[in-house]
Design an enzyme around this catalytic site. Structure first.
Site, PDB file in Angstrom:
ATOM      1  N   HIS A 109      -6.297  -7.262  -0.446  1.00  0.00           N
ATOM      2  CA  HIS A 109      -6.430  -5.827  -0.738  1.00  0.00           C
ATOM      3  C   HIS A 109      -5.685  -5.470  -2.028  1.00  0.00           C
ATOM      4  O   HIS A 109      -4.655  -6.067  -2.337  1.00  0.00           O
ATOM      5  CB  HIS A 109      -5.831  -5.003   0.403  1.00  0.00           C
ATOM      6  CG  HIS A 109      -6.427  -5.289   1.750  1.00  0.00           C
ATOM      7  ND1 HIS A 109      -5.835  -6.142   2.655  1.00  0.00           N
ATOM      8  CD2 HIS A 109      -7.555  -4.846   2.320  1.00  0.00           C
ATOM      9  CE1 HIS A 109      -6.586  -6.203   3.745  1.00  0.00           C
ATOM     10  NE2 HIS A 109      -7.647  -5.429   3.566  1.00  0.00           N
ATOM     11  N   ASP A 158      -4.300 -12.782   3.489  1.00  0.00           N
ATOM     12  CA  ASP A 158      -5.543 -12.344   4.133  1.00  0.00           C
ATOM     13  C   ASP A 158      -6.785 -12.627   3.286  1.00  0.00           C
ATOM     14  O   ASP A 158      -7.899 -12.311   3.699  1.00  0.00           O
ATOM     15  CB  ASP A 158      -5.468 -10.857   4.527  1.00  0.00           C
ATOM     16  CG  ASP A 158      -4.818  -9.987   3.474  1.00  0.00           C
ATOM     17  OD1 ASP A 158      -4.534 -10.474   2.350  1.00  0.00           O
ATOM     18  OD2 ASP A 158      -4.567  -8.799   3.775  1.00  0.00           O
ATOM     19  N   HIS A 166       0.820  -1.228   0.000  1.00  0.00           N
ATOM     20  CA  HIS A 166       0.000   0.000   0.000  1.00  0.00           C
ATOM     21  C   HIS A 166       0.853   1.277   0.000  1.00  0.00           C
ATOM     22  O   HIS A 166       0.312   2.365  -0.194  1.00  0.00           O
ATOM     23  CB  HIS A 166      -0.937   0.034   1.208  1.00  0.00           C
ATOM     24  CG  HIS A 166      -1.972  -1.042   1.210  1.00  0.00           C
ATOM     25  ND1 HIS A 166      -2.823  -1.239   0.146  1.00  0.00           N
ATOM     26  CD2 HIS A 166      -2.280  -1.997   2.130  1.00  0.00           C
ATOM     27  CE1 HIS A 166      -3.629  -2.269   0.422  1.00  0.00           C
ATOM     28  NE2 HIS A 166      -3.315  -2.749   1.606  1.00  0.00           N
ATOM     29  N   ASP A 185      -2.766 -10.655  -2.395  1.00  0.00           N
ATOM     30  CA  ASP A 185      -3.315 -10.164  -1.131  1.00  0.00           C
ATOM     31  C   ASP A 185      -4.799  -9.826  -1.337  1.00  0.00           C
ATOM     32  O   ASP A 185      -5.219  -9.499  -2.446  1.00  0.00           O
ATOM     33  CB  ASP A 185      -2.537  -8.914  -0.725  1.00  0.00           C
ATOM     34  CG  ASP A 185      -2.835  -8.434   0.681  1.00  0.00           C
ATOM     35  OD1 ASP A 185      -2.062  -8.761   1.593  1.00  0.00           O
ATOM     36  OD2 ASP A 185      -3.844  -7.719   0.867  1.00  0.00           O
TER      37      ASP A 185
HETATM   38 ZN   LIG Z   1      -4.009  -7.194   2.739  1.00  0.00          ZN
END
Ligand SMILES: [Zn+2]
Length: 319
Positions: free
Chosen positions: A177, A256, A138, A175
């Site tokens: 995200h 995740d 991120h 991931d």
């Molecule tokens: Zn993540």
């Protein structure tokens, strides 16, 4: 026994970074991974290496100098303030904060990816897993966010291109995200291809479009199952990777998206991570001389995280 061709990079500084009581991105994550690899015997079959700190000049391949200087300044301030009874943490984003060890940990995380890249390109290792925190995907060129400070994978991808003169590198991100930071750094750089799959709409609420031709974002709705993710990998990722013919593959390995990880709502299991890693490894074997550097991103429930990393590393190491 022949020497292991799979490196395992980490450093104790990575466990000194903490973001406060109850924060999901916690030092126990690395302990859970390391315990699982020890108990399963997998740890015995890896080439263990200490992560060096990343040189600032290499961080600048992916990050603005002001971003690096600001984090260093906050770290210096925290250390001074703590001696004077000041706060132990400073907030840099709504969910992301630094303690006096964060700077060192972030340098080791990025440094792991760089050292792994060197060792793999030198042929000392076929591939490597970096068991590090803070994670990276991120972190944008100018901003720490989403538990990330420096973008470990993007720094290493740029480093492979700039310092080792590779012509094409791929980044694979599974991931839960969207890796908005990696996209921010690599979008428009035709020497890099990024393929990703992530829950959407979901934090960081980006990735529903491809900002440049070298990005393949595949947003999927909550509750998407492993079999559907496998179909997407087979039908969308693999043909793009084959057409691109990367000389090296970097993995943003977040776990995740596991069905038992309550950070997200996707439904992958250990077998899915095994399968995805096998498919990536097959591409690497055919086009990249087997070269893979994989870096830990998310994964917040200890059991599923540790089991999924074991599954992933077993494939990397042919175990
Ligand atoms: Zn993540």
């Amino acid at each position: 026994m022949t020497a292991s061709k799979t490196g395992f990079f980490t450093h104790r500084d990575c466990s000194m970074h903490e973001m406060g009581p109850g924060h999901p991105e916690c030092p126990a994550r690395l302990d859970a991974i390391h315990d699982r690899l020890l108990v399963s015997g997998v740890a015995d079959l890896l080439d263990h290496r200490e992560a060096p700190p990343a040189p600032l000049a290499d961080l600048e391949l992916a990050h603005d100098r002001m971003h690096i200087a600001a984090l260093r300044g906050l770290s210096d301030w925290l250390i001074e303030e703590e001696l004077a009874g000041g706060p132990p943490l400073v907030q840099v984003d709504t969910d992301t904060s630094m303690n006096r060890h964060t700077w060192k940990a972030a340098l080791r995380s990025a440094g792991a990816a760089l050292a792994a890249t060197d060792a793999v390109i030198a042929g000392e290792l076929e591939n490597a897993f970096c068991s590090v925190r803070p994670p990276g995907h991120h972190a944008t060129r100018t901003k720490a966010m989403g538990f990330c400070f420096f973008n470990n994978v993007a720094v290493a991808a740029k480093y492979a291109l700039q310092r080792h003169n590779l012509k094409r590198v791929a980044v694979v991100d599974f991931d839960v995200h969207h890796g908005n930071g990696t996209e921010d750094i690599l979008a428009g750089d035709e020497r890099a291809l990024m393929v990703s799959i992530f829950q959407h709409p979901f934090y960081p609420y980006s990735g529903d479009q491809n900002p440049a031709p070298n990005m393949l974002n595949v947003p999927v709705p909550a509750y998407t199952k492993g079999m559907d993710v496998r179909d997407i990998v087979e039908m969308m990722w693999i043909p793009r990777l084959e057409a691109f013919k990367p000389e090296m593959i970097f993995i943003s390995a977040g776990f995740d998206a596991h069905r038992d990880d309550d950070m997200g709502q996707l439904s992958l299991n250990e077998q899915d991570y095994t399968w995805i890693t096998m498919r990536i490894k097959d591409v690497a074997r055919r086009f990249s001389g087997g070269r893979i550097v994989s870096c830990l991103e998310g994964g917040y429930v200890m059991g599923p995280l540790a089991r999924s990393v074991e599954a992933h590393v077993r494939v990397l190491a042919d175990l």
